[in-house]
Design an enzyme around this catalytic site. Structure first.
Site, short mmCIF file in Angstrom:
data_model
loop_
_atom_site.label_atom_id
_atom_site.label_comp_id
_atom_site.label_asym_id
_atom_site.label_seq_id
_atom_site.Cartn_x
_atom_site.Cartn_y
_atom_site.Cartn_z
CB SER A 63 23.76 7.26 78.99
OG SER A 63 22.66 6.55 79.50
CE LYS A 66 20.54 6.49 76.87
NZ LYS A 66 20.21 6.63 78.27
CE1 TYR A 190 19.17 3.07 75.95
CE2 TYR A 190 18.78 1.33 77.56
CZ TYR A 190 19.11 2.64 77.26
OH TYR A 190 19.39 3.52 78.27
CE1 TYR A 242 20.50 10.65 81.04
CE2 TYR A 242 22.17 10.59 82.75
CZ TYR A 242 21.69 10.17 81.55
OH TYR A 242 22.39 9.25 80.86
CB VAL A 260 25.01 4.50 85.00
CG1 VAL A 260 23.89 5.48 85.25
CG2 VAL A 260 24.61 3.41 84.03
N1 GLN Z 1 22.06 1.35 80.26
C1 GLN Z 1 21.71 2.33 81.25
C2 GLN Z 1 20.24 2.33 81.53
O1 GLN Z 1 19.49 2.23 80.63
C3 GLN Z 1 22.15 3.67 80.76
C4 GLN Z 1 21.79 4.79 81.70
C5 GLN Z 1 22.88 5.80 81.87
O2 GLN Z 1 24.05 5.58 81.53
N2 GLN Z 1 22.52 6.92 82.44
O3 GLN Z 1 19.81 2.43 82.64
#
Ligand code: GLN
Length: 306
Positions: A63, A66, A190, A242, A260
């Site tokens: 993520s 992003k 994505y 988050y 993650v």
């Molecule tokens: N690729 C992961 C997902 O979509 C990214 C989520 C994350 O890093 N929090 O679940």
């Protein structure tokens, strides 16, 4: 405190905690990573890099990508983006479907998965699949000053095969008529952007434009306007972790973005950018030891936006 010394102390202090937390298992390729690994890097806007541990080991940024896709979308469509995605913390997990139903397919912010899928749709609509991925990699390679940053195809494949919640999120957004591109293509792009791999030293370097008012301090090139850089930082502070964003702001006090894969990027405007990697996660999906390491960095150096 001097940065090299601070990093050495942090490494020593977090070592007993390595392995606390749990690696992401819903993406099988990430479940295989050793939870006890640790690396950290700090890049300053005057061109120094300080590292400790496995700062050059490549990991899945997930993520954290992003931040870069948001930068590109703002470059392309500017404030029109905000009619399709909000700017409020969600208070819900990164992959939650609940709020999206109530709010009729307009995600709370660009850093939860739903919001990032909308941002990906914007890039796909502007450029098409190949060119959009080329622009994402191109931006990261430029700001990381490393032309070798690449997608890990195994991680992309692994998430594509197991990304059921993201498929659900994308279909829910589509059901409200909020996408312009094909749902499968949005998901494919994505998953590829999330599977970009790099090390902490490169990652810290790549966020310096956010620490330096939108201009890459190495090349001098303006990546984004000063005002937009400030706004990306404010979204990282309020939404970058988050439903643990408030806790990160409380403990670290810097704009940050987690993934993650166990990486966290943090920005100290006017000063530096820091990246840390340790794969075991807290219950909200951010690196447990990574958060602790950044909390210690802020405490030892006095860095804070407050
Ligand atoms: N690729 C992961 C997902 O979509 C990214 C989520 C994350 O890093 N929090 O679940």
């Amino acid at each position: 405190m001097e940065l090299d010394r601070a990093l050495r102390e942090i490494h020593r202090e977090v070592t007993p905690h390595l392995g606390e937390g749990r690696v992401a298992t819903y993406i099988p390729a990430l479940a295989r990573v050793d939870p006890r690994r640790f690396g950290m890097a700090v890049a300053t806007i005057d061109g120094e890099t300080h590292v400790v541990g496995e700062a050059n080991a490549s990991f899945s940024i997930q993520s954290i990508s992003k931040v870069f896709t948001l930068t590109l979308a703002l470059q392309q469509v500017g404030s029109r983006l905000w009619s399709r995605v909000g700017r409020e913390p969600s208070g819900t997990p990164f992959n939650s479907l609940v709020q999206l139903e109530y709010e009729r397919g307009v995600p709370r912010n660009p850093f939860i998965n739903a919001g990032a899928l909308v941002v990906t749709d914007v890039l796909l609509f502007c450029w098409g699949r190949e060119e959009a991925l080329g622009h994402i990699l191109g931006l990261i390679r430029e700001v990381a000053a490393d032309g070798h940053v690449a997608v890990d195809p195994e991680v992309a494949r692994s998430e594509k095969a197991s990304g059921h919640r993201n498929v659900a999120l994308a279909n829910l957004i589509h059901s409200f008529g909020r996408f312009r591109s094909d749902v499968d293509e949005i998901l494919d792009l994505y998953f590829h952007q999330c599977a970009i791999a790099m090390g902490c030293a490169q990652l810290a370097r790549s966020a310096l434009f956010l620490a330096a008012g939108g201009r890459d301090p190495g090349s001098g090139r303006r990546v984004i306007s000063r005002r937009r850089a400030r706004r990306i930082n404010s979204l990282m502070l309020t939404c970058g972790h988050y439903d643990a964003s408030g806790d990160f702001a409380f403990r670290v006090g810097l704009p940050g973005k987690s993934g993650v894969g166990g990486g966290i990027l943090a920005v100290a405007p006017g000063r530096l950018a820091a990246a840390v990697w340790s794969p075991a996660l807290n219950p909200q999906g951010s690196s447990l030891v990574g958060t602790l390491a950044l909390e210690k960095l802020a405490a030892k150096t006095g860095l804070s936006v407050f």
